[in-house]
Design an enzyme around this catalytic site. Structure first.
Site, PDB file in Angstrom:
ATOM      1  N   HIS A  35       0.836  -1.215   0.000  1.00 34.22           N
ATOM      2  CA  HIS A  35       0.000   0.000   0.000  1.00 34.22           C
ATOM      3  C   HIS A  35       0.868   1.260   0.000  1.00 34.22           C
ATOM      4  O   HIS A  35       0.474   2.286   0.534  1.00 34.22           O
ATOM      5  CB  HIS A  35      -0.963   0.013   1.203  1.00 34.22           C
ATOM      6  N   ASP A  37       2.536   2.192  -3.023  1.00 39.31           N
ATOM      7  CA  ASP A  37       2.682   2.758  -4.381  1.00 39.31           C
ATOM      8  C   ASP A  37       1.852   4.020  -4.547  1.00 39.31           C
ATOM      9  O   ASP A  37       2.337   5.046  -5.007  1.00 39.31           O
ATOM     10  CB  ASP A  37       2.426   1.716  -5.487  1.00 39.31           C
ATOM     11  N   LEU A 125      -1.934 -12.161  -6.861  1.00 36.55           N
ATOM     12  CA  LEU A 125      -0.726 -12.286  -7.691  1.00 36.55           C
ATOM     13  C   LEU A 125      -0.788 -11.373  -8.915  1.00 36.55           C
ATOM     14  O   LEU A 125      -0.007 -11.510  -9.847  1.00 36.55           O
ATOM     15  CB  LEU A 125      -0.541 -13.736  -8.161  1.00 36.55           C
ATOM     16  N   SER A 127      -3.184 -11.059 -11.333  1.00 37.32           N
ATOM     17  CA  SER A 127      -3.607 -11.615 -12.616  1.00 37.32           C
ATOM     18  C   SER A 127      -4.225 -10.510 -13.484  1.00 37.32           C
ATOM     19  O   SER A 127      -4.118 -10.553 -14.709  1.00 37.32           O
ATOM     20  CB  SER A 127      -4.592 -12.759 -12.415  1.00 37.32           C
ATOM     21  N   GLU A 160      -7.432  -0.268 -15.230  1.00 35.08           N
ATOM     22  CA  GLU A 160      -7.911  -0.898 -13.995  1.00 35.08           C
ATOM     23  C   GLU A 160      -8.672   0.120 -13.135  1.00 35.08           C
ATOM     24  O   GLU A 160      -9.718  -0.190 -12.565  1.00 35.08           O
ATOM     25  CB  GLU A 160      -6.724  -1.489 -13.222  1.00 35.08           C
ATOM     26  N   ASP A 172       1.999  -3.168  -9.526  1.00 34.70           N
ATOM     27  CA  ASP A 172       1.747  -4.464 -10.163  1.00 34.70           C
ATOM     28  C   ASP A 172       2.135  -4.436 -11.642  1.00 34.70           C
ATOM     29  O   ASP A 172       2.807  -5.334 -12.154  1.00 34.70           O
ATOM     30  CB  ASP A 172       0.263  -4.842 -10.042  1.00 34.70           C
ATOM     31  N   TYR A 222     -10.011  -1.094  -0.083  1.00 37.02           N
ATOM     32  CA  TYR A 222      -8.796  -0.609  -0.760  1.00 37.02           C
ATOM     33  C   TYR A 222      -8.969   0.882  -1.101  1.00 37.02           C
ATOM     34  O   TYR A 222      -8.137   1.715  -0.754  1.00 37.02           O
ATOM     35  CB  TYR A 222      -8.551  -1.418  -2.042  1.00 37.02           C
TER      36      TYR A 222
HETATM   37  C1  GLA Z   1      -2.932  -4.100  -5.125  1.00 31.65           C
HETATM   38  C2  GLA Z   1      -2.796  -2.862  -6.011  1.00 31.65           C
HETATM   39  C3  GLA Z   1      -1.382  -2.294  -5.967  1.00 31.65           C
HETATM   40  C4  GLA Z   1      -0.907  -2.085  -4.534  1.00 31.65           C
HETATM   41  C5  GLA Z   1      -1.182  -3.333  -3.692  1.00 31.65           C
HETATM   42  C6  GLA Z   1      -0.893  -3.095  -2.232  1.00 31.65           C
HETATM   43  O1  GLA Z   1      -2.157  -5.142  -5.614  1.00 31.65           O
HETATM   44  O2  GLA Z   1      -3.120  -3.189  -7.346  1.00 31.65           O
HETATM   45  O3  GLA Z   1      -1.319  -1.099  -6.701  1.00 31.65           O
HETATM   46  O4  GLA Z   1      -1.463  -0.945  -3.976  1.00 31.65           O
HETATM   47  O5  GLA Z   1      -2.530  -3.773  -3.805  1.00 31.65           O
HETATM   48  O6  GLA Z   1       0.457  -2.882  -2.042  1.00 31.65           O
END
Ligand code: GLA
Length: 391
Positions: A35, A37, A125, A127, A160, A172, A222
């Protein structure tokens, strides 16, 4: 929102043949820095040896026909109508097509795409990042659009955010595209500067433990965390500061302002600042080959995610607590957005089977659910390859 019913895969849909364009789009792990980024901090992800395979062929129409073996689902999307739909996975495809049409080429033509592979969905992961970046790369090759890696990453992130509704950061997509063999990516999410750290973990290996749960909260919470961080930043800046991100702030500055920050927001901000420090310490530990310190930092990261950022859940906590009692596991933590998905564990290779046996039994007894172990290796990012003969 329009709704396109999923159709049966048509008889004339192509079956992959040698010579077709094939993209391998891997999933990712994140060693530490969760969390961070979207808070402008540092992260330490890597691409892994579990991937989606996307096989492309032009179809000389204005429609994109996509079949996903994993979802056992077929969809047809007209390039003339890229409005979002109500169903899940199609939105990702529509989202990336819309981005490419807007940012790169309004002349986009139709193609067929066959998607298969062994990347579990909803396990944390990434996807979805693999799918989006894989589509963008494939379309780029197929129509020779000249899209560079950075644009692939940013367009996939935007797709996304705008079409799947998760206000995700950039980690990601970056890991999926930029991964290297044995290379951890030390990414500064504020500048997108990155350093590849070639690290050796032997005799330890990375083991993911998939809880096989995705709590309903995951998307809404989130986005809520992201809002809470923005709110905390606003309060801090209202006291005469001008920070761009929470991770720019020192712990002292934060604590000096604690009387004006609501307690829950203070916890979120404190987590961000401390986790960012942990990433920098982890980078140093990695460079010095100090896996003990690295493991301790992973456990500390989990505690922060559980108690301060509050994105863990009972299933993840049990797995980390179990790992922490085992001297053959150097570190463990929840990975990704939280509320389910996987833990990442750094486990001695000779004790992996025993660890899996014991932890699976304990998990089954407590939650009446099975655990899926996934051993991973750090592998190259997205690649364009020829179709493989699977016969
Ligand atoms: C998900 C989001 C990422 C990041 C992580 C937590 O994977 O897509 O951008 O914020 O959660 O680190």
């Amino acid at each position: 929102m329009s709704q396109r019913p999923n159709k049966e895969i048509p008889k004339n849909f192509f079956s992959p043949e040698p010579g077709d364009l094939v993209i391998h789009a891997p999933g990712r792990i994140n060693l530490i820095g969760e969390h961070l980024d979207y808070n402008g901090g540092h992260v330490l992800p890597a691409a892994i040896d579990h991937q989606l395979e996307l096989i492309f062929r032009r179809n000389n129409t204005s429609s994109c026909r996509v079949y996903s073996e994993s979802f056992d689902n077929y969809t047809e999307i007209s390039l003339d109508d890229l409005s979002p739909v109500n169903t899940g996975w199609e939105n990702y495809i529509i989202g990336i097509l819309a981005q490419i049409k807007k940012e790169v080429s309004s002349e986009l033509r139709g193609f067929d795409c066959f998607i298969r592979g062994a990347l579990p969905v909803g396990a944390g992961l990434s996807s979805s990042a693999a799918l989006l970046c894989g589509l963008a790369k494939g379309i780029n090759f197929l129509f020779n659009l000249g899209i560079n890696d950075k644009s692939v990453i940013l367009m996939a992130q935007k797709a996304e955010q705008e079409y799947a509704g998760t206000q995700c950061g950039v980690m990601d997509q970056f890991a999926v595209v930029k991964g290297e063999t044995d290379g951890l990516i030390h990414l500064d999410c504020k500048t997108l500067d990155c350093e590849i750290i070639k690290a050796q973990f032997k005799p330890y290996r990375f083991l993911l433990l998939n809880t096989n749960v995705t709590h309903k909260l995951s998307d809404s919470e989130y986005n809520k965390r992201r809002q809470e961080c923005e709110e905390a930043l606003k309060i801090i800046n209202s006291a005469g500061n001008n920070f761009s991100y929470l991770s720019d702030i020192t712990l002292d500055t934060l604590l000096n302002l604690k009387s004006i920050i609501p307690p829950e927001l203070l916890k979120r901000a404190r987590y961000v600042i401390e986790e960012n420090q942990r990433v920098l310490q982890a980078v140093m530990a990695l460079k010095e080959g100090d896996l003990i310190t690295l493991g301790d930092l992973m456990y500390a990261s989990h505690s922060g995610l559980r108690d301060q950022y509050k994105v863990s859940c009972a299933e993840l906590d049990l797995l980390v607590a179990h790992a922490q009692k085992n001297p053959k596991v150097l570190g463990a933590r929840m990975m990704g957005g939280g509320f389910g998905g996987c833990t990442i564990n750094l486990v001695h290779q000779d004790h992996m089977d025993e660890f899996i046996r014991n932890i699976s039994q304990s998990y089954q007894e407590t939650f009446n659910r099975s655990l899926t172990p996934i051993a991973v290796s750090i592998s190259p990012g997205i690649r364009c390859v020829a179709v493989k003969d699977r016969s």
